[in-house]
Design a protein around this motif. Structure first.
Motif, PDB file in Angstrom:
ATOM      1  N   ASN A  63       0.828  -1.203   0.000  1.00  0.00           N
ATOM      2  CA  ASN A  63       0.000   0.000   0.000  1.00  0.00           C
ATOM      3  C   ASN A  63       0.860   1.250   0.000  1.00  0.00           C
ATOM      4  O   ASN A  63       0.574   2.222  -0.706  1.00  0.00           O
ATOM      5  CB  ASN A  63      -0.932  -0.019   1.209  1.00  0.00           C
ATOM      6  CG  ASN A  63      -2.069   0.970   1.092  1.00  0.00           C
ATOM      7  OD1 ASN A  63      -2.679   1.115   0.043  1.00  0.00           O
ATOM      8  ND2 ASN A  63      -2.355   1.664   2.186  1.00  0.00           N
ATOM      9  N   ASN A  65       3.820   1.534  -1.200  1.00  0.00           N
ATOM     10  CA  ASN A  65       4.628   1.630  -2.422  1.00  0.00           C
ATOM     11  C   ASN A  65       3.808   1.458  -3.702  1.00  0.00           C
ATOM     12  O   ASN A  65       4.375   1.377  -4.790  1.00  0.00           O
ATOM     13  CB  ASN A  65       5.742   0.580  -2.376  1.00  0.00           C
ATOM     14  CG  ASN A  65       6.783   0.882  -1.319  1.00  0.00           C
ATOM     15  OD1 ASN A  65       7.678   1.683  -1.535  1.00  0.00           O
ATOM     16  ND2 ASN A  65       6.644   0.229  -0.160  1.00  0.00           N
ATOM     17  N   ARG A  66       2.458   1.385  -3.548  1.00  0.00           N
ATOM     18  CA  ARG A  66       1.549   1.259  -4.700  1.00  0.00           C
ATOM     19  C   ARG A  66       1.886   0.036  -5.557  1.00  0.00           C
ATOM     20  O   ARG A  66       1.917   0.105  -6.786  1.00  0.00           O
ATOM     21  CB  ARG A  66       1.582   2.521  -5.570  1.00  0.00           C
ATOM     22  CG  ARG A  66       1.340   3.832  -4.841  1.00  0.00           C
ATOM     23  CD  ARG A  66      -0.061   3.894  -4.221  1.00  0.00           C
ATOM     24  NE  ARG A  66      -0.409   5.243  -3.824  1.00  0.00           N
ATOM     25  CZ  ARG A  66      -0.168   5.768  -2.623  1.00  0.00           C
ATOM     26  NH1 ARG A  66       0.439   5.052  -1.697  1.00  0.00           N
ATOM     27  NH2 ARG A  66      -0.541   7.013  -2.346  1.00  0.00           N
ATOM     28  N   ASN A 461      -5.878   3.152  -2.840  1.00  0.00           N
ATOM     29  CA  ASN A 461      -4.710   3.143  -3.723  1.00  0.00           C
ATOM     30  C   ASN A 461      -4.785   2.051  -4.788  1.00  0.00           C
ATOM     31  O   ASN A 461      -3.864   1.913  -5.599  1.00  0.00           O
ATOM     32  CB  ASN A 461      -3.430   2.977  -2.897  1.00  0.00           C
ATOM     33  CG  ASN A 461      -3.169   4.181  -2.006  1.00  0.00           C
ATOM     34  OD1 ASN A 461      -3.447   5.316  -2.394  1.00  0.00           O
ATOM     35  ND2 ASN A 461      -2.655   3.940  -0.815  1.00  0.00           N
ATOM     36  N   ILE A 463      -4.562  -1.283  -4.733  1.00  0.00           N
ATOM     37  CA  ILE A 463      -3.491  -2.291  -4.762  1.00  0.00           C
ATOM     38  C   ILE A 463      -4.021  -3.724  -4.784  1.00  0.00           C
ATOM     39  O   ILE A 463      -3.277  -4.647  -5.126  1.00  0.00           O
ATOM     40  CB  ILE A 463      -2.540  -2.131  -3.549  1.00  0.00           C
ATOM     41  CG1 ILE A 463      -3.274  -2.461  -2.238  1.00  0.00           C
ATOM     42  CG2 ILE A 463      -1.903  -0.772  -3.529  1.00  0.00           C
ATOM     43  CD1 ILE A 463      -2.353  -2.813  -1.088  1.00  0.00           C
TER      44      ILE A 463
END
Length: 471
Positions: A63, A65-66, A461, A463
Motif C-alpha cells: 500500500n 509503495n503502490r 490506492n 493495490i
C-alpha cells in the motif's frame, strides 16, 4: 516512481524471508498457468506468507509503495482473477494458511484458513461426523480463500446454497494492513452491514481473506443417485419440478447432461463403462440425501412414478459407490472432454429455471446460424438455473481459425439470449479479467457506481487485484 521487480523481491524477502519469495520466472509456472491457458503474463514475484502478521506487513508495504497484490488460492479460477494482468503485480499465495482452526459440530461451524484445500475441508468435517457441502470438480486443488472470493457454486447449491450462503464469517486483511476479525458462529447478528457478504465474491479486490467460519451439516447416512433418460430440456424441467415436490430439501442435485457429452467421453476412454440405462438425447443426474433414521428407496419410488407418468423414459439407480462415482465422473468431466474434441467456446450463465429450455433452444440456434456444424454442449445445474453453455468446433475444423472467427460473435449471441431471458452473464465463475468489459456493458450503471465507491473506500490506492472485476 514504481518499484522495480528486483526492489520488490528484496523488500518481500526482508518481510517474509527469502525462502518465501519466488523471483525466478521459470519457477512461477504453477502460479501463472491457469486452467484455460488464456492469460500469459508473468509476475514481479510470488510471495508465500506463513501467517497473518506477515501478510499484514506485506500488504502495508504494498500500500505504501503502490504495488499491486493478487491473492491466490489453488489457481483453479476460470476468468483470470488469480493471475497477473500487467506483469508488474506480486502474487500472494495463501497456500501456507492451511489449518483447520476449529470444528464445532453442535454449532454446525468449521473454522478453516484460506489455504485449506477444499477436499481436505471435506475430510476434516467428515472425521467429526459432519459434512461441508460445497463440492466442485476442482476440489482436489481449489482452496477455501479462492472458493469464497469467487463465491463458488458447485453441484449442491440446490440444497445448501453457494459459498456466500455457507459462510458465517470471515477474517481478512484490509488494503492498509489492518485485520478484520469477522469470524463468528452466529446465525443471527443484526448489528449493521453484512461485511462478510461484501468480501465473499469480491475476487480479492476489497480484502485478502485469511480464514472463514463455514456452515457444516450432519453427515448423511447415504445418497441415492440415478441417471435418468429425458427427451428434452422441457422434459427435464418437468421432472425437476416433480422431484422437488416429492423430495423437498432432500433433493441436493439435479444436473442436466446432453448425449453428446457421453459420446465424447466414451470415444476418448474417459469412462470405464457407460453409466446410463440406455441411449437418450438428454440425461438428468439426480441425487437425494438420506439422513440417519430414514428408510431407503425414496428415489426409486419417485422415479417409478415419473416413468409411469411419462416424465422419463428410462433410468438407472446407483447400486454401489462405484456406480455413483462413475455417474458423477460423467458429469464432472463434461468440460474436460471438450478439450479432446478441439476448440471450444464456453459460457457460465444463469437464467430463471423455467427459461432453461428456451436458453438452450434459442442459444443453440443462434450459434448454429453463425457457425454451421458447431456442436452445442449445454450442461449443468438445472436445479439453480446455472447452465454451462459450451460449444465444440465442427469435426475436422481448424481450432485456431474457428476461435478467431467465431469466439466473439458466439459470446455476443449467447449473452444476448441470456439477458433477454433475465439472466446473468456470470453464474458462478466470476468476472476476473475475462469479463471486465462485459460487466461494464450489462451491469446497471448505478450498481457499478456503488461498487466503485466501495472499492475506493476500502482500497483507495487500488493495490488489491488491480484491474479485476472493475476497470
Amino acid at each position: 516512481m514504481p518499484l522495480s521487480a528486483a526492489e520488490a523481491v528484496s523488500a518481500l524477502a526482508a518481510i517474509a524471508g527469502s525462502e518465501a519469495v519466488i523471483a525466478d520466472t521459470s519457477r512461477m509456472g504453477a502460479y501463472l498457468n491457469e486452467p484455460r491457458k488464456r492469460f500469459h503474463q508473468t509476475a514481479a514475484a510470488v510471495v508465500l506468507p506463513a501467517g497473518v502478521e506477515t501478510l499484514q506487513a506485506i500488504v502495508r508495504w504494498a500500500n505504501e509503495n503502490r504495488v499491486g497484490l493478487i491473492p491466490q488460492g489453488g489457481n483453479t479460477g476460470l476468468v483470470g482473477a488469480q493471475v497477473p494482468l500487467t506483469g508488474t503485480e506480486v502474487i500472494v499465495s495463501l497456500s501456507r494458511f492451511d489449518r483447520i482452526r476449529a470444528i464445532d459440530t453442535a454449532a454446525g461451524v468449521m473454522t478453516a484458513e484460506a489455504g485449506v484445500i477444499l477436499e481436505n475441508a471435506h475430510r476434516a468435517a467428515e472425521a467429526q461426523g459432519a459434512m461441508f457441502p460445497l463440492w466442485l470438480a476442482s476440489q482436489g486443488s481449489a482452496r477455501i480463500g479462492g472458493v469464497l472470493s469467487s463465491n463458488a457454486g458447485g453441484v449442491n447449491v440446490l440444497a445448501y446454497g453457494n459459498a456466500r450462503e455457507l459462510t458465517m464469517g470471515v477474517e481478512a486483511v484490509l488494503a492498509d494492513g489492518r485485520l478484520y476479525r469477522g469470524l463468528n458462529a452466529l446465525k443471527k447478528d443484526n448489528t449493521g452491514y453484512d461485511l462478510k457478504d461484501l468480501l465473499v465474491g469480491a475476487e480479492g479486490t476489497l480484502a485478502i481473506i485469511t480464514a472463514a467460519s463455514l456452515k457444516i451439516f450432519p453427515l448423511p447416512e447415504d445418497h441415492e443417485t440415478a441417471l435418468v433418460n429425458v427427451a428434452s430440456p422441457e422434459a427435464a424441467l418437468e421432472l425437476f419440478q416433480f422431484m422437488r415436490q416429492r423430495a423437498g430439501s432432500r433433493l441436493n442435485a439435479f444436473e442436466l447432461i446432453p448425449a453428446i457429452g457421453l459420446e465424447f467421453q466414451l470415444r476418448h476412454g474417459m469412462l470405464d463403462a457407460d453409466p446410463t440405462a440406455s441411449p437418450s438425447p438428454w440425461y438428468a443426474l439426480i441425487e437425494l440425501t438420506r439422513m440417519a433414521g430414514t428408510a431407503p428407496g425414496a428415489l426409486q419410488q419417485a422415479l417409478e412414478t415419473a416413468l409411469e407418468g411419462g416424465l422419463a423414459s428410462d433410468a438407472v439407480i446407483a447400486e454401489s459407490l462405484a456406480d455413483r462415482t462413475r455417474m458423477w465422473a460423467f458429469r464432472e468431466q463434461m468440460s474436460e472432454c471438450q478439450s479432446k474434441e478441439g476448440a471450444s467456446i464456453k459460457h457460465d450463465v444463469s437464467v430463471p429455471i423455467a427459461a432453461i429450455p428456451r436458453l438452450i433452444a434459442e442459444g443453440s440456434a443462434a450459434a448454429e446460424r453463425l457457425s454451421p456444424g458447431i456442436r452445442p454442449v449445454p450442461f449443468g445445474h438445472m436445479g439453480d438455473g446455472n447452465i454451462h453453455f459450451n460449444f465444440s468446433q465442427p469435426p475436422g475444423a481448424d481450432a485456431r481459425s474457428f476461435m478467431a472467427r467465431y469466439d466473439e460473435a458466439i459470446h455476443t449471441a449467447i449473452y444476448d439470449v441470456v439477458l433477454r431471458l433475465g439472466g446473468s452473464v456470470s453464474a458462478e465463475h466470476g468476472i476476473g479479467q475475462l469479463k471486465v468489459d462485459l460487466l461494464r456493458q450489462v451491469k446497471d450503471p448505478v450498481a457499478l457506481d456503488m461498487m466503485r465507491a466501495i472499492k475506493t473506500a476500502l482500497d483507495p490506492n487500488g493495490i488489491l487485484n488491480p484491474g479485476k472485476m472493475l476497470a
